[in-house]
Design a protein around this motif. Structure first.
Motif, short mmCIF file in Angstrom:
data_model
loop_
_atom_site.label_atom_id
_atom_site.label_comp_id
_atom_site.label_asym_id
_atom_site.label_seq_id
_atom_site.Cartn_x
_atom_site.Cartn_y
_atom_site.Cartn_z
N VAL A 125 1.04 -1.47 0.02
CA VAL A 125 -0.32 -0.14 0.46
C VAL A 125 1.20 1.46 -0.10
O VAL A 125 1.77 1.39 0.93
N TYR A 126 0.81 2.01 -1.22
CA TYR A 126 1.32 3.57 -0.78
C TYR A 126 0.28 4.35 -0.05
O TYR A 126 -0.99 4.84 -0.98
N LEU A 127 0.67 5.23 1.26
CA LEU A 127 -0.25 5.33 1.78
C LEU A 127 0.23 7.15 2.14
O LEU A 127 1.01 7.09 2.41
N ASP A 134 2.80 -1.74 -8.08
CA ASP A 134 2.48 -3.08 -7.49
C ASP A 134 1.47 -2.61 -6.54
O ASP A 134 0.80 -3.06 -5.50
N ALA A 135 1.28 -1.65 -5.82
CA ALA A 135 1.15 -1.23 -4.56
C ALA A 135 -0.07 -0.31 -4.82
O ALA A 135 -0.60 0.32 -6.04
N HIS A 136 -1.22 -0.36 -3.81
CA HIS A 136 -2.40 0.19 -4.08
C HIS A 136 -2.17 1.94 -3.43
O HIS A 136 -1.27 1.51 -2.48
N TYR A 137 -2.95 2.32 -4.19
CA TYR A 137 -2.45 4.26 -3.71
C TYR A 137 -3.81 4.32 -2.68
O TYR A 137 -4.80 4.00 -2.95
N SER A 195 -10.18 -0.18 7.12
CA SER A 195 -10.87 -1.04 6.90
C SER A 195 -11.03 -0.73 5.45
O SER A 195 -10.87 -2.39 4.69
N GLN A 196 -9.86 -0.22 4.57
CA GLN A 196 -9.69 -0.90 2.85
C GLN A 196 -8.89 -1.28 3.03
O GLN A 196 -8.56 -1.58 1.97
N VAL A 197 -7.69 -0.71 3.62
CA VAL A 197 -7.05 -2.18 3.72
C VAL A 197 -6.45 -3.51 4.03
O VAL A 197 -6.17 -4.39 3.32
N LEU A 198 -7.97 -3.20 5.56
CA LEU A 198 -7.85 -4.96 5.48
C LEU A 198 -9.12 -5.27 4.00
O LEU A 198 -8.50 -6.99 3.97
#
Ligand code: DC
Length: 218
Positions: free
Chosen positions: A138-140, A191-194, A207-210
């Motif tokens: 994840v890129y937070l 390959d990371a979720h933004y 909850s988005q990460v989960l």
């Protein structure tokens, strides 16, 4: 295979809070890799070692006994959890973090946190260098203004006075340094979720990460 969730992002983005909550919900271990760079900066300052003395910093790291226990951080049996959180320590951490030998010295220590049933790791290079095999990356991030405001609130809540414009300047400077250095810069991986948390609450971000995690193990 041990499940690793790698959460990378710029300073004061809230990734630590989100990563800790995700780890708690999943019963996973948690690695705050930034604390290791902060410890390096803090101990260097105490010993009069400058951010330019790469081999002395490396030698220092070989001799430190770093422990994370009961949500606290100890170096050579001294509690440093609060001391390493200062703005000054964060800025110095960003400087020592650009050194190859410092990053190498901290690598196996970080990988040692990867234990069953799983790990949530937060930092700048968790997905790119330390745990490239992570099941979820994840890129937070959040806007610099919101990050400065969050850091300001944190400091004020702790009774520490702060100036929001100075905090914003520090954040912008640290972003630039962390993103443009040669060694393991902070980058957004393909390959990371933004996850932009500018307009999200902590609960929504967690909850988005989960949700992504449960999708990735299907
Ligand atoms: O996440 P933090 O603000 O506690 O990190 C402090 C500094 O440490 C950050 O400005 C850059 C560095 N750092 C790094 O280079 N790589 C990491 N994995 C974590 C932190």
């Amino acid at each position: 295979m041990i499940a690793v969730i790698a959460i990378d992002g710029p300073s004061a983005s809230g990734k630590g809070t989100v990563a800790k909550a995700v780890a708690e919900q999943l019963g996973f271990y948690y690695l705050d890799s930034g604390a290791l760079y902060r410890i390096t900066a803090y101990c260097a300052k105490q010993r009069g070692i400058s951010e330019l003395e790469e081999s002395r910093l490396n030698a220092m790291l070989q001799s430190l006994f770093i422990e994370f226990k009961h949500h606290e951080v100890y170096v050579d049996n001294h509690l440093v959890s609060e001391a390493i959180r200062s703005e000054e320590c964060g800025q110095l951490a960003s400087k020592v973090a650009s050194l190859k030998l410092v990053r190498e010295a901290l690598l196996s220590l970080q990988r040692g946190f990867c234990r069953p049933p799983g790990l949530v790791a937060d930092g700048r290079d968790m997905g790119s260098v330390v745990f490239p095999e992570a099941i979820l990356k994840v890129y937070l991030t959040a806007s610099p203004e919101v990050r400065a405001q969050r850091r300001y609130n944190q400091l004020i809540n702790k009774g520490i006075s702060a100036n929001i414009m100075n905090l914003l300047q520090d954040i912008i400077e640290r972003d630039r340094r962390d993103q443009t250095r040669t060694e393991s810069p902070l980058i957004q991986l393909a390959d990371a979720h933004y996850l932009d948390t500018t307009a999200l609450s902590i609960e929504e971000s967690v909850s988005q990460v989960l949700h992504w995690f449960h999708d990735s193990i299907q």
